[in-house]
Design a protein around this motif. Structure first.
Motif, PDB file in Angstrom:
ATOM      1  N   ILE A   1       0.840  -1.201   0.000  1.00  0.00           N
ATOM      2  CA  ILE A   1       0.000   0.000   0.000  1.00  0.00           C
ATOM      3  C   ILE A   1       0.875   1.252   0.000  1.00  0.00           C
ATOM      4  O   ILE A   1       0.617   2.191  -0.757  1.00  0.00           O
TER       5      ILE A   1
ATOM      6  N   ARG B   1       0.999   4.049  -3.001  1.00  0.00           N
ATOM      7  CA  ARG B   1       0.726   5.467  -2.709  1.00  0.00           C
ATOM      8  C   ARG B   1       1.973   6.326  -2.860  1.00  0.00           C
ATOM      9  O   ARG B   1       1.932   7.529  -2.633  1.00  0.00           O
TER      10      ARG B   1
ATOM     11  N   TYR C   1      -6.264  -0.642   8.848  1.00  0.00           N
ATOM     12  CA  TYR C   1      -6.029   0.174   7.659  1.00  0.00           C
ATOM     13  C   TYR C   1      -5.886  -0.719   6.426  1.00  0.00           C
ATOM     14  O   TYR C   1      -6.489  -0.460   5.387  1.00  0.00           O
TER      15      TYR C   1
ATOM     16  N   HIS D   1      -8.410  -0.844   3.281  1.00  0.00           N
ATOM     17  CA  HIS D   1      -7.865  -0.599   1.940  1.00  0.00           C
ATOM     18  C   HIS D   1      -8.335  -1.677   0.960  1.00  0.00           C
ATOM     19  O   HIS D   1      -8.852  -1.366  -0.111  1.00  0.00           O
ATOM     20  N   TYR D   2      -8.170  -2.927   1.331  1.00  0.00           N
ATOM     21  CA  TYR D   2      -8.536  -4.011   0.423  1.00  0.00           C
ATOM     22  C   TYR D   2     -10.047  -4.194   0.309  1.00  0.00           C
ATOM     23  O   TYR D   2     -10.530  -4.611  -0.746  1.00  0.00           O
TER      24      TYR D   2
ATOM     25  N   GLU E   1     -12.149  -1.653   0.293  1.00  0.00           N
ATOM     26  CA  GLU E   1     -12.498  -0.603  -0.662  1.00  0.00           C
ATOM     27  C   GLU E   1     -12.146  -1.030  -2.088  1.00  0.00           C
ATOM     28  O   GLU E   1     -12.924  -0.778  -3.011  1.00  0.00           O
TER      29      GLU E   1
ATOM     30  N   ARG F   1      -9.399   6.284  -0.682  1.00  0.00           N
ATOM     31  CA  ARG F   1      -8.465   5.686   0.260  1.00  0.00           C
ATOM     32  C   ARG F   1      -9.170   5.465   1.583  1.00  0.00           C
ATOM     33  O   ARG F   1     -10.048   6.222   1.953  1.00  0.00           O
ATOM     34  N   PRO F   2      -8.718   4.433   2.331  1.00  0.00           N
ATOM     35  CA  PRO F   2      -9.300   4.219   3.655  1.00  0.00           C
ATOM     36  C   PRO F   2      -8.974   5.328   4.610  1.00  0.00           C
ATOM     37  O   PRO F   2      -8.048   6.029   4.460  1.00  0.00           O
TER      38      PRO F   2
END
Length: 79
Positions: A31, A35, A63, A67-68, A70, A78-79
């Protein structure tokens, strides 16, 4: 799933450690890379927004999970 392994991070100039399973650590690194953030910068972002009652390792796991989730929903947020 593997047992948690203690790993070091630097947050606001101070060394700290978190115990994460390899799977979560790899996902966390992935991640940060996606990013285009250094790992410590992403950890600092998570640390700054976590509930004080929640440990850093737990906050990182949550987190990663958000993230996954979403991504699975097809959201670009983004989370």
């Amino acid at each position: 799933m593997t047992r948690p392994i203690k790993r070091s991070l630097t947050l606001q100039g101070h060394r700290t450690s978190v115990s994460l399973e390899d799977e979560f650590w790899r996902a966390f690194r992935d991640i940060a890379e996606a990013r285009d953030l250094p790992l410590n910068a992403l950890a600092a972002e998570i640390d700054a927004t976590r509930d004080p009652e929640t440990g850093l390792a737990t906050a990182i796991r949550l987190y990663v999970l958000r993230h996954y989730r979403e991504l699975a929903r097809g959201s670009s947020a983004r989370p």
